[in-house]
Design an enzyme around this catalytic site. Sequence first.
Site, short mmCIF file in Angstrom:
data_model
loop_
_atom_site.label_atom_id
_atom_site.label_comp_id
_atom_site.label_asym_id
_atom_site.label_seq_id
_atom_site.Cartn_x
_atom_site.Cartn_y
_atom_site.Cartn_z
N TYR A 108 0.83 -1.20 0.00
CA TYR A 108 0.00 0.00 0.00
C TYR A 108 0.87 1.25 0.00
O TYR A 108 1.97 1.25 0.57
CB TYR A 108 -0.88 0.06 1.26
N TYR A 147 -0.60 -9.64 0.97
CA TYR A 147 0.48 -9.01 1.73
C TYR A 147 0.49 -9.54 3.16
O TYR A 147 -0.52 -9.98 3.69
CB TYR A 147 0.35 -7.49 1.71
N ARG A 157 -2.76 -11.50 4.25
CA ARG A 157 -4.12 -11.19 3.81
C ARG A 157 -4.31 -11.66 2.37
O ARG A 157 -3.48 -11.39 1.50
CB ARG A 157 -4.39 -9.67 3.82
N HIS A 160 -7.36 -8.44 -1.98
CA HIS A 160 -8.69 -7.85 -1.79
C HIS A 160 -8.68 -6.39 -2.21
O HIS A 160 -7.62 -5.77 -2.31
CB HIS A 160 -9.15 -7.98 -0.32
N HIS A 162 -10.69 -2.83 -0.98
CA HIS A 162 -11.62 -2.21 -0.03
C HIS A 162 -12.65 -1.38 -0.78
O HIS A 162 -12.29 -0.61 -1.68
CB HIS A 162 -10.86 -1.30 0.94
#
Lengths: 261, 216
Positions: A108, A147, A157, A160, A162
């Site tokens: 991110y 990640y 995780r 995905h 959000h």
Amino acid sequence: MITTIGAIVRGDREVFPPYLYDAYRSTIKRSPRLPLVDVPLTLSERTGPGPAISAITPEDADLTRNAGTGGEAIGQRIIVTGRVLDERGAPVPHTLLEIWQANAAGRYVHRADQWPGPLDPNFLGIGRCLSDADGFYRFLSIRPGAYPWKNHPNAWRPAHIHFSLLGPSWVSRLVTQLYFPDDPLHALDPIFNAVPAPARPRLIARYDHSVTEPEWALGWRWDIVLRGPDATPFEAPQSSQTSQTSQVSQAAATTAKEGAQ
Amino acid sequence: MSATTPTATTAPITPGIAPSQTVGPFFLNCLLREDARRNVLVQPVTAGQRIRIEGRVLDGDGEPVLDALIEIWQADAAGRYHHPADTSAGTRAATPPDPAFIGFGRSGMDENGAYWFDTIRPGAVPFDAAPADQSGRMQAPHICVMVFARGLLNSLATRLYFADDPANDADPVLALVPAARRETLLARRVSSDGSGAVYRFDIILQGAGETVFFNF
């Protein structure tokens, strides 16, 4: 992994995750411990900021090129599209969707994400768009990577995206996550598994070849059904107490079974 | 980008209500980008008494939650919501909502774990919980509050009332809250300067003084 499922849920407890789900460690100090107070939907909840805010927010739906560098993000190009619907299946038009995601390497753009995955200077990982008159939304992005996080040893995780939706009313306000099918990390992810098992498939997009564009991008389809004023869990305290108890027991049994697998 | 989308006729059967998931720790650049954060709800021409709302979100150890997100939704000074479902039925004056006030706020946390909004004190709004409620019952002035954070698998819904408002005693939603816990929903005036008043509203997620959260 021993999992405690809290009894405190907002909304339908066969759909929505509990606040306390101790396999997801951040819930332990942040979940309320006293019962929620059941309230009816008044004018305050049947209205909301969705229509007004959606009308003034500019769209920014191409995550592959919105970094402002003139360059294109690296990764597998994807189209994510679907409809925003209400509980009766009617389209929710002109409502704002805001999304954020990791880059193709699972990193991110955020000061709190410091694992040694590479950043992509051409990818910010943010976008937003409005559903159209028929409830359709559409983003162009790149497929996010998985990640690591520090919830438990060797925790990762699943990939995905959000999603945040204002929806037509305060009761329809939703923040959730889209997942991709056939990911072996689903079974290991406490955030995904905090959702009651029957409702988990609702978070998984499906591959749609009619959305895929030749020599360009793979198509993923994900419809999002929002709560509305028509279905509220508000009921007399006595009857809700009884049904809550039995459903919590069922949820606990389901989790015990999964844990044994 | 191509405008191609599937047609409505290919839509599958409605899959059921989408479950919530946590906002996680990485929402900053999206939900709090410059034109998405909304600490200031007022414009110079907005009608009503200027107030500032400020507070912190505290976890079960009393530690500030630095990565929370707070959203608020409120009526204008006359008690009108900027929304098509507020049809001005009943006894209220048929004045339109203030065009200079939407009533939506979104704030992150500063380095001390504090959020803030510059807004106006809302008017009273109808209760009308049942369709075609003709009772004329009103709710005390209040602000709807939603809390998002890493570790919250669903947002928490609560309300802010004003501790100095006598209308609270007759509020039909506060009446549903156990009396001993009502004070957790009361914002208290902490200071004032010439231009407005500051109300403090801390949100305690867990433990002593735990804020009342609603199920609706």
